[in-house]
Structure formats: C-alpha cells, structure tokens
Design a protein around this motif. Structure first.
Motif, PDB file in Angstrom:
ATOM      1  N   VAL A  67       0.854  -1.186   0.000  1.00 30.05           N
ATOM      2  CA  VAL A  67       0.000   0.000   0.000  1.00 30.05           C
ATOM      3  C   VAL A  67       0.891   1.238   0.000  1.00 30.05           C
ATOM      4  N   ILE A  68       0.521   2.219  -0.819  1.00 33.33           N
ATOM      5  CA  ILE A  68       1.222   3.497  -0.844  1.00 33.33           C
ATOM      6  C   ILE A  68       0.447   4.483   0.028  1.00 33.33           C
ATOM      7  N   HIS A  69       1.077   4.983   1.079  1.00 30.39           N
ATOM      8  CA  HIS A  69       0.446   5.972   1.942  1.00 30.39           C
ATOM      9  C   HIS A  69       0.302   7.291   1.183  1.00 30.39           C
ATOM     10  N   PRO A  70      -0.605   8.146   1.616  1.00 31.78           N
ATOM     11  CA  PRO A  70      -0.661   9.490   1.029  1.00 31.78           C
ATOM     12  C   PRO A  70       0.656  10.250   1.168  1.00 31.78           C
ATOM     13  N   SER A  71       1.485   9.871   2.151  1.00 32.52           N
ATOM     14  CA  SER A  71       2.788  10.506   2.331  1.00 32.52           C
ATOM     15  C   SER A  71       3.829  10.006   1.338  1.00 32.52           C
ATOM     16  N   GLY A  72       3.503   8.937   0.613  1.00 32.61           N
ATOM     17  CA  GLY A  72       4.439   8.357  -0.353  1.00 32.61           C
ATOM     18  C   GLY A  72       5.134   7.114   0.137  1.00 32.61           C
ATOM     19  N   GLN A  73       5.068   6.821   1.428  1.00 32.61           N
ATOM     20  CA  GLN A  73       5.694   5.620   1.976  1.00 32.61           C
ATOM     21  C   GLN A  73       4.975   4.375   1.465  1.00 32.61           C
ATOM     22  N   ILE A  74       5.724   3.306   1.260  1.00 30.96           N
ATOM     23  CA  ILE A  74       5.161   2.036   0.802  1.00 30.96           C
ATOM     24  C   ILE A  74       5.311   1.007   1.905  1.00 30.96           C
ATOM     25  N   SER A  75       4.233   0.294   2.219  1.00 31.40           N
ATOM     26  CA  SER A  75       4.249  -0.701   3.287  1.00 31.40           C
ATOM     27  C   SER A  75       3.649  -2.014   2.805  1.00 31.40           C
ATOM     28  N   PRO A  76       4.115  -3.132   3.341  1.00 32.34           N
ATOM     29  CA  PRO A  76       3.390  -4.395   3.136  1.00 32.34           C
ATOM     30  C   PRO A  76       2.094  -4.361   3.931  1.00 32.34           C
ATOM     31  N   LEU A  77       1.248  -5.361   3.755  1.00 31.29           N
ATOM     32  CA  LEU A  77      -0.037  -5.397   4.454  1.00 31.29           C
ATOM     33  C   LEU A  77       0.013  -6.272   5.709  1.00 31.29           C
ATOM     34  N   SER A  78       1.189  -6.550   6.203  1.00 29.31           N
ATOM     35  CA  SER A  78       1.335  -7.417   7.373  1.00 29.31           C
ATOM     36  C   SER A  78       0.987  -6.661   8.653  1.00 29.31           C
ATOM     37  N   LEU A  79       0.341  -7.367   9.592  1.00 35.35           N
ATOM     38  CA  LEU A  79      -0.021  -6.812  10.890  1.00 35.35           C
ATOM     39  C   LEU A  79       0.545  -7.688  12.004  1.00 35.35           C
ATOM     40  N   TYR A  80       0.913  -7.055  13.119  1.00 36.42           N
ATOM     41  CA  TYR A  80       1.380  -7.756  14.315  1.00 36.42           C
ATOM     42  C   TYR A  80       0.394  -7.493  15.448  1.00 36.42           C
ATOM     43  N   PHE A  81       0.139  -8.516  16.265  1.00 33.77           N
ATOM     44  CA  PHE A  81      -0.760  -8.391  17.404  1.00 33.77           C
ATOM     45  C   PHE A  81      -0.144  -9.016  18.649  1.00 33.77           C
ATOM     46  N   PHE A  82      -0.348  -8.357  19.777  1.00 31.49           N
ATOM     47  CA  PHE A  82      -0.084  -8.928  21.098  1.00 31.49           C
ATOM     48  C   PHE A  82      -1.419  -8.939  21.836  1.00 31.49           C
TER      49      PHE A  82
END
Length: 499
Positions: A67-82
């Motif tokens: 996903v491309i953030h509106p800020s331009g950063q690119i991230s995977p769609l992975s999530l971490y939970f505790f």
C-alpha cells in the motif's frame, strides 16, 4: 478541535469511555457476522476474536500486495498483534475456528506441491544423466585428442549447465516455536511469507521473540533479511512477509517486560504491534443452550479468505500485484488523523508517554484500510475508500487506547493507585481461614468496586503489580482448579500502603 480530537481525548481521559472491545459498527458485514458467531459459539473475549480475524486477513492479503500511503511511503499489508489472555480464555478454540481456511488452503497446496516435487526430482535425474553423458563425451574427445568436436561439445555443456531444474519452494503459512537460526533458514527454504500464530504464549515463544526481535521488526517493514555465514552458505531473503499474533498469558508478558534491557519495548516490536488486554470471560460464560442457533458469517468469511489466498498464490511471489492507493477523500482523512496523532505526541501532549506506539498508528491504519479493501473486492481492489479508512481508524485507535491504559504511567492515574484500590476491595471480599485469605479471581470482573476496576485493562495490571510486590499470590487449589487470589495474614492489609 475536530471530531477525531474530541473522540480520542474523551477515551484517553476516561476509562469508561473506552469500550471493552474494538468498535463493531463499521466492519464489513461478513467480518462482523463472524465476530458475533465465534463469540456466541466459543464465548471467548471479543478483542481476542477480533485480533485473530485481523491476523487471518493479514495472512491472506500480505503475500504480494503493498500500500502506498498518502505521504508516499510504501508498506506491506502485514499486521502484528499482542493479546494478553489467561489460560482458560479459549484461545485454542478461537484459533481453530478462524485459522481453518488457512489450514485448509495449506493442505491443498501441500498436495499439489507433492506433484511438483516429484516432477522436479524426475527432471533433475534426467538432467544429471544428460550431464554425465556429455561429460563422458568430452573426456573421450580429450583423451583421443579429437578436438574437432570439442567446441560443439563445450557449447552443449554450457546449455545443459544453464538449464538445471530449479527446485520449487514450498509454502508454510504458519510456523510455531522455532530457533532463531531456523527462523531465518525457513525464509530461505520456503516462500518468504508466513505467520507466527501462538494460542498459548509459552515461555519458549517469548524467548523466540526476544532472540528474533530485529528480524521481526525488519519483516514488519518488509526489509530484506541478510544472513552472513562463515561455515555455510550466506543468503538474502527479499521482501519477507510476516503476520504475528502472540496470545500471551499476562504473567509471562509481565515477566518479559520486567527483564533488564527489555528488548520488546526498546526495539520497537511492541510499538509496531496492536496490543490488547481483553476483559476475561471466565466466570460469566453460559452453558450450551441445547439448540443450534442460526449463524451467518463464519462459513462465508472462510470462503472469502480461501478466495484471497487463491489470488495471492495464483502467481509467483516475485510477480507483485500493483500497489494499492488511497482515493482523494480517503487520503485527506488519513492525513488529518496522522497530523492529530503527531500533535498529541508533543512534550506534555496526551500521547507523550507512548510515543513509540503512537508513531506507528498511521502506518497500521494504512495497512488495515488496504486489507479491508482487499476483503471487500478480492479480485480487483479499487482505490482505498473513505469507509475503509474510517473503519481502520476506529479499530487502530481502540488498540492505541488499550496500549495507553496498560503502558502509560500518568501521575493522576498510576497502576499503583489502582492496585491499592484493588487490594482494599480484595481485603473486604476475602474469605479468611487459619492460614490465608482467598478470593476467586473471577469475582473481580463481576463485583469489584469502584466499578472501573472490573475492566481487565484496569484490574489485570493492578493484580500483576500486587503479585510483583508480594501482596498476593495466585494459586489453583484442588479439586476445581479454579484460580484464586491468596492474601497472607503476614501483610497487615488494613494498614499498609503500596505507595
């Protein structure tokens, strides 16, 4: 002051304004239906169910999407939970229901993969035979000094060496406890997408997370993992994808936090994770009613997860799906909320005490919004919509407030103060005998006063603190095995202060 500010400030300043579980009203109807069905069937905490569902969605979407953030950063769609949940909260039963489509997909993949491995072995055997035959021809040519055919043979040799069959990589969508070295070797041996889903939170898993915290952080960021070896082959894992859901017993988690140089917090692993401490359901669950109620959610949800997994692995992971982008309206909302969080982190601001976690909220919102969009449109996701972003903000803000109430040390509301109130109530409620006073632990969530002590995010940290300073101990006396809080007469409970 915008609506985001008012809502967040209200929840940060008033525990009662913070609900006991993530908000329900904005979810996709299948997600909400699944939460309701699992809650009715299993009667595990809503927050536990929600984190488990979101981790399954993360597994299904993470392999090839970004996903491309509106800020331009690119991230995977992975999530971490505790998720902190004591023994008996039905973590295993919840996990069994919600991970079912992932495990069914894994079985189908393994059956198909066996055929690919058999073909690879046959191709490799034939390739080796061709190579040996050609090597013999070259040896004979050199021995007999018949060099006129040597150039053609060398050309054939180059072609064969360049056509060695490539061993297909397997897939394991979930791994359990493993060593630090095996964790990295796993990513090299298998396709670089998996999950660590623990429904018991054993000490071994806590040790594993501690040893691998750097690799866990890099995997969350989607950064390459490089392994340099002197005694064996070095390797690099490109674009790793990892979902994590650690369901830890509160005592194990607290011990990890109390260790010197607490690497979970200092490294930023907890900051990247969506943390929850759901209120216990033990002691309030109802026996089966004797009839099968009409459900609507879980089967359909499992079917959609199966579709997402098929799409994710229909092509090699080296062929990524084009990154997801925000619509103009969604980008505006995301940017406004990100600015609010940034402003709240200033010195003296409402989120100053949990800056590390707050700094990652916007990124988790972007990931979660993209996941919601993938679930709504699995085949061809559109641009991320306003609705997906608003839902992601509601959910991630709930986790932010959970984190705040567990980790924040505010002068006007410390855990020590809650512990003193809890100890006073325990003393009044205690059943005395010749050796000790005891209180069933399940009574806290039902009867504790003041009323706000009944929230698990309040009483569990307070009880952990009481145990840490030696005011109480937790025991499981026979024959029931029910957990009891023990207060020893040696402590002058009426007169001593914890502060």
């Amino acid at each position: 002051m915008n609506n985001f500010s008012v809502d967040l400030l209200q929840k940060l300043n008033n525990r009662e304004a913070h609900t006991e579980h993530p908000p329900k009203n904005n979810y996709h109807h299948l997600i909400q239906g699944t939460i309701n069905e699992v809650s009715e069937k299993i009667q595990s905490p809503i927050a536990l169910i929600t984190s488990s569902i979101l981790s399954v969605l993360s597994i299904a979407c993470q392999a090839r999407r970004t996903v491309i953030h509106p800020s331009g950063q690119i991230s995977p769609l992975s999530l971490y939970f505790f998720t902190l949940a004591a023994s008996g909260e039905r973590k295993t039963a919840t996990d069994a229901l919600l991970m079912k489509p992932v495990r069914e997909f894994q079985r189908r993949f393994d059956l198909e993969f066996q055929g690919k491995i058999q073909k690879y072995k046959a191709d490799l055997h034939f390739w080796n035979q061709q190579k040996r035959v050609l090597e013999k021809k070259i040896d004979r040519c050199l021995r007999d000094e018949k060099t006129e055919n040597l150039e053609a043979l060398r050309y054939d040799q180059e072609k064969i060496l360049g056509s060695e069959p490539i061993e297909p990589k397997g897939l394991k969508l979930q791994i359990d406890n493993t060593t630090s070295a095996a964790f990295l070797r796993f990513f090299d041996k298998y396709q670089p997408t998996t999950s660590i889903i623990s429904d018991e939170g054993a000490s071994a898993l806590a040790s594993f997370a501690t040893a691998n915290v750097g690799n866990l952080n890099n995997s969350w960021n989607g950064k390459s993992l490089s392994v340099e070896r002197t005694s064996s082959e070095s390797f690099t894992i490109e674009n790793p994808r990892l979902t994590v859901h650690l369901m830890l017993q509160p005592e194990i988690f607290l011990r990890a936090l109390k260790k010197e140089n607490n690497i979970w917090e200092e490294s930023g692993l907890l900051a990247r994770s969506l943390f929850s401490f759901p209120q216990s359901k033990i002691g309030t669950r109802k026996p089966p009613s004797g009839y099968e109620p009409v459900y609507g959610g879980l089967d359909a949800f499992n079917g959609e997860i199966g579709k997402l997994l098929d799409i994710s692995y229909s092509k090699p992971l080296s062929e990524p799906i084009p990154p997801m982008r925000f619509s103009a309206e969604a980008a505006k909302i995301w940017s406004e909320y990100s600015t609010l969080i940034e402003n709240f982190m200033i010195r003296g601001g409402p989120l100053e005490s949990i800056r590390a976690m707050a700094s990652k909220v916007s990124e988790n919102i972007a990931r979660m919004a993209a996941i919601f969009e993938c679930f709504s449109h699995p085949i061809a996701p559109q641009k991320i919509t306003r609705e997906s972003v608003m839902c992601a903000i509601d959910v991630c803000q709930w986790y932010l407030v959970e984190h705040y109430f567990y980790f924040s040390r505010r002068e006007n509301d410390p855990i020590e103060k809650n512990a003193e109130l809890l100890l006073h109530w325990l003393n009044k409620k205690a059943m005395w005998n010749s050796l000790a006073s005891i209180v069933p632990k399940k009574l806290i969530a039902k009867n504790a006063t003041p009323h706000f002590l009944r929230r698990s995010s309040v009483w569990q940290p307070a009880l952990d603190y009481l145990e840490h300073v030696g005011k109480v101990s937790l025991e499981y006396p026979l024959p029931t095995g029910e957990e009891w809080i023990v207060l020893t007469p040696a402590h002058d409970l009426q007169q001593q202060s914890l502060l």
